[in-house]
Write an enzyme that holds these catalytic residues in place. Structure first.
Site, short mmCIF file in Angstrom:
data_model
loop_
_atom_site.label_atom_id
_atom_site.label_comp_id
_atom_site.label_asym_id
_atom_site.label_seq_id
_atom_site.Cartn_x
_atom_site.Cartn_y
_atom_site.Cartn_z
N ARG A 1 40.34 52.61 28.98
CA ARG A 1 41.48 52.60 29.37
C ARG A 1 42.18 51.31 29.64
O ARG A 1 43.48 51.07 29.10
CB ARG A 1 41.80 53.59 30.77
CG ARG A 1 41.92 55.20 30.72
CD ARG A 1 40.84 55.48 29.71
NE ARG A 1 40.75 57.08 29.78
CZ ARG A 1 39.81 57.76 30.38
NH1 ARG A 1 38.68 57.21 30.99
NH2 ARG A 1 39.93 59.14 30.21
N ASP B 1 36.59 55.92 24.57
CA ASP B 1 37.51 57.04 24.90
C ASP B 1 38.57 56.80 24.32
O ASP B 1 38.88 56.15 23.47
CB ASP B 1 37.68 57.06 26.62
CG ASP B 1 37.92 58.15 27.14
OD1 ASP B 1 38.67 59.03 26.87
OD2 ASP B 1 37.24 58.44 28.28
N HIS C 1 37.20 63.33 23.85
CA HIS C 1 37.97 62.09 24.26
C HIS C 1 37.49 61.40 23.07
O HIS C 1 36.74 60.16 23.19
CB HIS C 1 36.85 61.45 25.62
CG HIS C 1 37.37 62.09 26.72
ND1 HIS C 1 38.76 61.65 27.36
CD2 HIS C 1 36.78 63.04 27.75
CE1 HIS C 1 38.81 62.45 28.50
NE2 HIS C 1 37.86 63.25 28.67
N ASP D 1 32.46 65.67 28.72
CA ASP D 1 33.53 66.18 29.59
C ASP D 1 34.71 66.32 28.78
O ASP D 1 35.01 65.92 27.80
CB ASP D 1 33.43 65.39 30.75
CG ASP D 1 34.09 63.64 30.18
OD1 ASP D 1 33.52 63.21 29.26
OD2 ASP D 1 35.19 63.36 30.78
N GLU D 2 35.29 67.43 29.47
CA GLU D 2 36.76 67.60 29.16
C GLU D 2 37.01 67.80 27.60
O GLU D 2 37.93 67.42 27.22
CB GLU D 2 37.49 66.50 29.85
CG GLU D 2 37.66 66.59 31.22
CD GLU D 2 38.40 65.19 31.94
OE1 GLU D 2 38.73 65.43 33.05
OE2 GLU D 2 38.45 64.20 31.05
N TYR E 1 34.70 58.79 43.45
CA TYR E 1 35.62 58.35 42.81
C TYR E 1 36.44 57.20 43.21
O TYR E 1 37.22 57.47 44.17
CB TYR E 1 36.39 59.67 42.12
CG TYR E 1 35.87 60.12 40.85
CD1 TYR E 1 34.46 60.56 40.51
CD2 TYR E 1 36.79 60.39 39.72
CE1 TYR E 1 34.11 61.05 39.55
CE2 TYR E 1 36.17 60.91 38.74
CZ TYR E 1 34.90 61.13 38.44
OH TYR E 1 34.25 61.76 37.40
N PHE E 2 36.03 56.10 42.74
CA PHE E 2 36.66 54.84 43.35
C PHE E 2 38.03 54.56 42.83
O PHE E 2 38.60 53.57 42.99
CB PHE E 2 35.68 53.62 43.64
CG PHE E 2 34.34 53.94 44.16
CD1 PHE E 2 34.35 54.99 45.09
CD2 PHE E 2 33.38 52.86 44.10
CE1 PHE E 2 33.10 55.28 45.79
CE2 PHE E 2 32.28 53.28 44.91
CZ PHE E 2 32.05 54.32 45.76
N ASP E 3 38.52 55.17 41.81
CA ASP E 3 39.86 55.10 41.50
C ASP E 3 40.85 55.83 42.36
O ASP E 3 42.14 55.64 42.06
CB ASP E 3 40.05 55.74 39.98
CG ASP E 3 39.54 57.01 39.93
OD1 ASP E 3 38.68 57.56 40.48
OD2 ASP E 3 40.01 57.72 38.83
N TRP F 1 37.20 54.70 37.13
CA TRP F 1 38.26 54.91 35.98
C TRP F 1 39.32 53.96 35.98
O TRP F 1 39.93 53.88 37.18
CB TRP F 1 38.48 56.35 35.81
CG TRP F 1 37.24 57.34 35.94
CD1 TRP F 1 36.67 58.04 36.76
CD2 TRP F 1 36.49 57.62 34.81
NE1 TRP F 1 35.30 58.48 36.16
CE2 TRP F 1 35.24 58.48 35.21
CE3 TRP F 1 36.49 57.04 33.47
CZ2 TRP F 1 34.21 58.91 34.15
CZ3 TRP F 1 35.38 57.54 32.46
CH2 TRP F 1 34.57 58.44 32.94
N GLU G 1 42.63 54.21 34.31
CA GLU G 1 43.84 54.36 34.04
C GLU G 1 44.86 53.65 34.73
O GLU G 1 45.88 53.23 34.27
CB GLU G 1 44.25 56.04 34.29
CG GLU G 1 43.44 56.75 33.19
CD GLU G 1 42.26 57.32 33.82
OE1 GLU G 1 41.57 56.69 34.68
OE2 GLU G 1 41.60 58.40 33.36
#
Length: 786
Positions: A181, A210, A285, A349-350, A441-443, A491, A493
């Site tokens: 990202r 990604d 992705h 994933d996803e 999740y540290f974002d 992550w 973003e």
């Protein structure tokens, strides 16, 4: 007379000498993170002097290397170039001794023994990795200047006398970093690895590919770095509002790591006894790959490297095209050559599979392989890649979506969408790394968003991370052995710079490191928080851009049955804060009362409280209405227990006077997955009752729905319920957003001791819902009895 004079004089000289030593040696608190398994403080110090020797066992290059790393670091910050030599006389040698113990299997690969004496420091381990972990502890026993990058000539390099026996609870203690990202330079990757090493963690999960960019050089496919590594610059736009590339617009934002840079980083990590786990995303992705090689898609394109948010992720490799697998195998061949670790992460994933539904090649593959649907096609895809990796001597690991359609035979699962995927995998006999959004999740925001850098959303505080336990209590002893450990994910973003990445990672990384290393019975938040102050000193020397944590005040209630006393206490992530509060609804200021202990509550009140420094409020105040009612502190018995992830504070959660917020992870809610709420509240004695209110929560995008109906029954003996009333939910299940709803049932004043409450779960998500057929969640908080 001589004797009478001599002894007082001698005593005075001893006192002066002792005080002089105390002034000479600044007292260093023993403050180690992660907390060791066993530590004994002996008093006194070992003084590292220019003539001190560093000694190591003969003939072991790895031990010599670790001893040399210690020597180089000490030389950098002290100016002393300590002599290194082999151990000659184990009993009589003085200095700092590094050695391997061949008969210390109980230490495992990462355990160590550290014995600091007056004349020597003995650091022992069963494996070299254990020595390296022990060096990290040795550094933390020294002044924080040891973490600097220049000589601190006015520092005394003394080490307090201790005996430490230590080894980790979990084998997998990882940190992840997304460089797709936003691309981060090689120098920051090394700094990130230094932080991982400092915390005795052992896995660096490098998310290299990604939709927003491919970040690793692959010789066989040069377009991956010529095209897939770059996208048009939209950094001036909000992530979720970026516009597509314009015709002819040049892609200038991005970057990639050359093979030599990758090798350099892998060696850097290996020297710090850290395994680098590369992630190459498949089958979804993959926008960036398809922008460079559209022939690997189902449609042929056109595609472009995404400059921002891309959802749902419909770009996907064509599973019916043999060229796809030729490409992936070619990529993996070069990745395997670069990364010596035993695992390769394939994402998984996803992956939105709508394109597969309309692809003739994919449908033919489903038919030819005897598959039922597209979920099984993804499973077939993953199993094929697993076999290829296994044949190359590697193991496959993927996000928990790889469970869909059937798990590959030897795959390891990284469970991110909660604990459920990990539980299911462990029960099937597969190894698991727990990395749930709720704790890892540290974002996500870590403090009040109003005062924080923009984040993707969510809320994962430092204290929440410290509450993480990777092994769910629902697993038995055999199943629990499949939980390898846990991992924090960053992550990016909304994290465009190295400084921002540090801020989001630290000190949540610190909390995670401790809960993954230390035994569960050694974990204590208050003790950790005090030791964290010394860790902050080390971060300051390193120039780390760390977060100071949340300044919010949390409210905790308690009911003392013997005294019939209801109290509320204040808690915060800050150490020994000055908290001012009000009970009249006004905003607290520096003249408001200072909190100094639990407050007695006798009626419904609204509390506002805030932390103050030098007379100024930090950030803003916290506010909570405490609901005073007949059920406070009552015994609550359950027919169906809440899910362990959302059990709140146990039985008292529903009768603690605190109502949940619109954040279902705030610790005030209890969640039931597929089950009804059915409880009995024992008021302790018969009391007049005229109203019972249940508080419920809905967030349909999280599979959480209001109850179908709410029912209350009253009894004096818990056998015969003489009155029952119910109401139906009047809000459509499709109602969007996150909101709470009170459902109230009234009675003519009736005397009862037992209150039975039933709230009927929707059961499964309806057909229109994205999770159609999945179990629905029911969330309930305070049951107010009046």
């Amino acid at each position: 007379m001589k004797n009478n004079f001599f002894f007082p004089t001698l005593l005075l000289m001893i006192i002066i000498l002792f005080n002089g030593c105390m002034e000479k040696h600044k007292i260093i608190p023993v403050s180690i993170i992660p907390k060791p398994l066993s530590i004994e403080e002996r008093g006194g110090y070992f003084d590292i002097k220019p003539e001190t020797k560093i000694l190591f066992v003969k003939g072991n290059d790895e031990v010599r290397k670790i001893a040399g790393q210690f020597q180089e670091k000490l030389k950098e910050v002290s100016g002393n170039d300590l002599e290194m030599d082999e151990i000659k006389d184990r009993r009589n040698d003085h200095g700092i001794i590094f050695e391997i113990l061949n008969n210390a299997d109980s230490l495992g690969d990462e355990g160590y023994l550290l014995n600091v004496k007056n004349k020597k420091i003995e650091l022992s381990a069963h494996k070299p990795t254990g020595l390296f972990r022990g060096v990290q502890t040795l550094f933390q026993l020294m002044p924080p200047e040891i973490y600097g990058d220049q000589a601190a000539l006015d520092v005394e390099w003394i080490v307090p006398r201790v005996i430490i026996y230590d080894k980790p609870r979990y084998a997998w203690r990882g940190m992840h970093l997304d460089v797709s990202r936003h691309f981060f330079p090689k120098e920051f990757i090394k700094r990130y690895i230094d932080l991982i090493a400092m915390h005795k963690m052992n896995v660096f999960h490098w998310h290299l590919t990604d939709d927003n960019g491919w970040r690793i050089e692959i010789d066989k496919y040069p377009k991956l770095t010529e095209i897939a590594a770059w996208h048009v610059d939209r950094e001036d736009m909000p992530w979720r509002e970026v516009t597509p590339p314009e015709a002819g617009e040049e892609a200038t934002y991005g970057g990639f790591y050359t093979k030599d840079e990758v090798r350099e980083i892998v060696k850097y990590a290996t020297d710090r006894h850290i395994t680098v786990l590369p992630e190459i995303e498949m089958p979804g992705h993959t926008s960036e790959v398809l922008a460079a090689y559209p022939e690997l898609s189902c449609t042929g394109g056109p595609f472009y490297v995404q400059p921002g948010s891309y959802w749902p992720n419909t770009d996907i490799f064509c599973a019916g095209n043999e060229e796809t697998f030729e490409f992936l195998e070619g990529v993996l061949d070069e990745v395997i050559e670069l990364f010596p670790g035993e695992y390769i992460h394939i994402g998984g994933d996803e992956a939105t599979k709508t394109v597969w539904e309309n692809c003739k090649k994919c449908q033919k593959r489903i038919k030819d392989e005897g598959l039922e649907n597209e979920h099984e096609l993804q499973s077939w895809f993953i199993k094929r890649m697993e076999k290829y990796l296994n044949d190359k001597g590697k193991w496959l690991i993927g996000w928990d979506e790889i469970l869909e359609g059937g798990l590959a035979p030897e795959a390891t699962v990284m469970s991110w969408r909660g604990f459920e995927g990990g539980i299911e995998s462990a029960r099937q006999g597969h190894d698991v790394v727990m990395s749930p959004t709720s704790h890892c999740y540290f974002d996500y925001y870590q403090a009040n968003p109003e005062f924080e850098p923009e984040a993707i959303g969510g809320f994962t505080s430092l204290k929440k991370v410290y509450s993480f336990d990777p092994t769910p209590p629902v697993l038995n002893d055999v199943e629990s052995k499949h939980i390898l450990g846990g991992q924090g994910n960053v992550w990016t973003e909304y994290i465009p710079t190295p400084e921002h990445a540090e801020y989001m990672s630290v000190p949540r990384m610190t909390a995670l490191a401790e809960v993954l290393w230390a035994p569960k019975d050694k974990l204590n938040w208050s003790d950790f928080r005090r030791r964290l102050e010394n860790q902050f000193d080390r971060f300051d020397v390193m120039g780390v851009n760390y977060s100071e944590g949340s300044y919010a005040v949390d409210f905790v209630t308690d009911f003392n049955k013997e005294k019939n006393l209801f109290t509320i206490s204040f808690e915060t992530e800050q150490l020994d804060p000055e908290i001012h509060f009000t009970l009249d609804g006004s905003t607290p200021d520096a003249n408001a009362p200072v909190y100094d202990g639990p407050l007695e509550i006798y009626e419904t009140i609204t509390i506002k409280a805030a932390i103050f420094s030098n007379g100024i409020m930090n950030e803003t105040f916290s506010e909570k209405t405490i609901v005073f009612h007949n059920g406070l502190g009552a015994m609550v018995s359950y027919v169906n227990d809440p899910n362990f992830r959302y059990s709140g504070q146990g039985g008292k959660t529903l009768v603690d006077g605190l109502k949940g917020t619109t954040n279902h992870r705030d610790g005030l809610w209890q969640g039931f997955q597929g089950d009804d709420l059915e409880i009995v509240i024992d008021l302790g004695s018969e009391q007049p009752i005229h109203r019972v209110t249940g508080s419920f929560f809905q967030r349909e995008r999280s599979w959480i729905f209001l109850p179908v109906n709410f029912q209350v029954s009253l009894s004096t003996d818990r056998k015969n319920y003489f009155i029952t009333r119910s109401i139906e939910n009047d809000l459509p299940t499709e109602t969007e957003g996150a909101f709470t709803k009170d459902m109230t049932i009234t009675f003519d004043k009736t005397s009862a001791r037992y209150v039975k409450v039933i709230a009927k779960n929707l059961g499964i998500c309806p057909d229109w819902h994205m999770g159609a057929g999945d179990k629905a969640w029911l969330f309930v908080d305070e049951i107010v009895v009046e």
